[in-house]
Design a protein around this motif. Sequence first.
Motif, PDB file in Angstrom:
ATOM      1  N   ALA A  35       0.841  -1.203   0.000  1.00 15.42           N
ATOM      2  CA  ALA A  35       0.000   0.000   0.000  1.00 15.42           C
ATOM      3  C   ALA A  35       0.877   1.255   0.000  1.00 15.42           C
ATOM      4  N   GLU A  39       0.847   4.105  -2.770  1.00 15.79           N
ATOM      5  CA  GLU A  39       0.603   5.512  -2.422  1.00 15.79           C
ATOM      6  C   GLU A  39       1.687   6.409  -3.012  1.00 15.79           C
ATOM      7  N   GLN A 159      -7.109   1.100  -3.461  1.00 15.87           N
ATOM      8  CA  GLN A 159      -8.397   1.040  -2.750  1.00 15.87           C
ATOM      9  C   GLN A 159      -8.737  -0.409  -2.368  1.00 15.87           C
ATOM     10  N   GLN A 162      -6.512  -1.438   0.518  1.00 10.92           N
ATOM     11  CA  GLN A 162      -6.937  -0.817   1.766  1.00 10.92           C
ATOM     12  C   GLN A 162      -8.196  -1.486   2.305  1.00 10.92           C
ATOM     13  N   GLN A 166      -8.520  -3.465   5.860  1.00 13.50           N
ATOM     14  CA  GLN A 166      -9.570  -3.164   6.829  1.00 13.50           C
ATOM     15  C   GLN A 166     -10.338  -4.434   7.191  1.00 13.50           C
TER      16      GLN A 166
END
Length: 177
Positions: A35, A39, A159, A162, A166
Motif C-alpha cells: 500500500a 501511495e 483502494q 486498503q 480493513q
Amino acid sequence: DSGRHSWPERTPVEDQTGDKMAGAGGTIPLGSLTAEQLEGIQQTTDQEVQYLSESLRQLNSAMQRLSASRKCARDLGGIPEGREILVPLTSSVYVPGQMQSTSTVMVDLGTGYYVEKTPSEAEEYFTRRINLVRDQMDKATNALNQKRQMLEAVSSVLQRKQMQMQQQGAAPTSAST
C-alpha cells in the motif's frame, strides 16, 4: 523556457483486467506492491498529471498567441499606408501612430531575436510554429491520458488493498467477541 518538451510515446500501464505497471525491469503486477508503494506511485503520478495539465494550458496559450500573430500577418496587406493606428506600448497603453509600410514586418523569434519578413513569410513562419505546438499538444494529450489511466489503475488497486487490510483488521476483532 524554450517551449520544447519531450513526452513519452507510451506510458507503461496495463489495467482493466491485468493491473500491471511496466518499469525499467519489466512489467510489475500492481497487486504485488505494498500500500505504501502504491501511495508513492499514486502521488508521483498525480504530480505528473498536474504537470502535464499545466503544460497543456501553456501550449494552448502559445497556440492562441501564434494564431493571433498569423492572422495579423495575413490581414496586414489590407491596411493602407498612412492609415491612423494605435500602437501598443503595453497590454493596456497605446499611442497613436501611422502605418508607414506593410511590405515587411518584424517577427519575434524569441529571446530577443527579431527578423524582418514579408507578411506572407511571417504567416508561413507562424503556421510552422503552430504545427509544431499542435504536435507537442498531441503528444502531451496522449501522455496525459496515459498518466490518468495509470493513476486510475493505481488508485483502484490501492483502494482494494486498503479494503482488504480493513477486512483483515476487522476479522480478528469479530472472532474474539
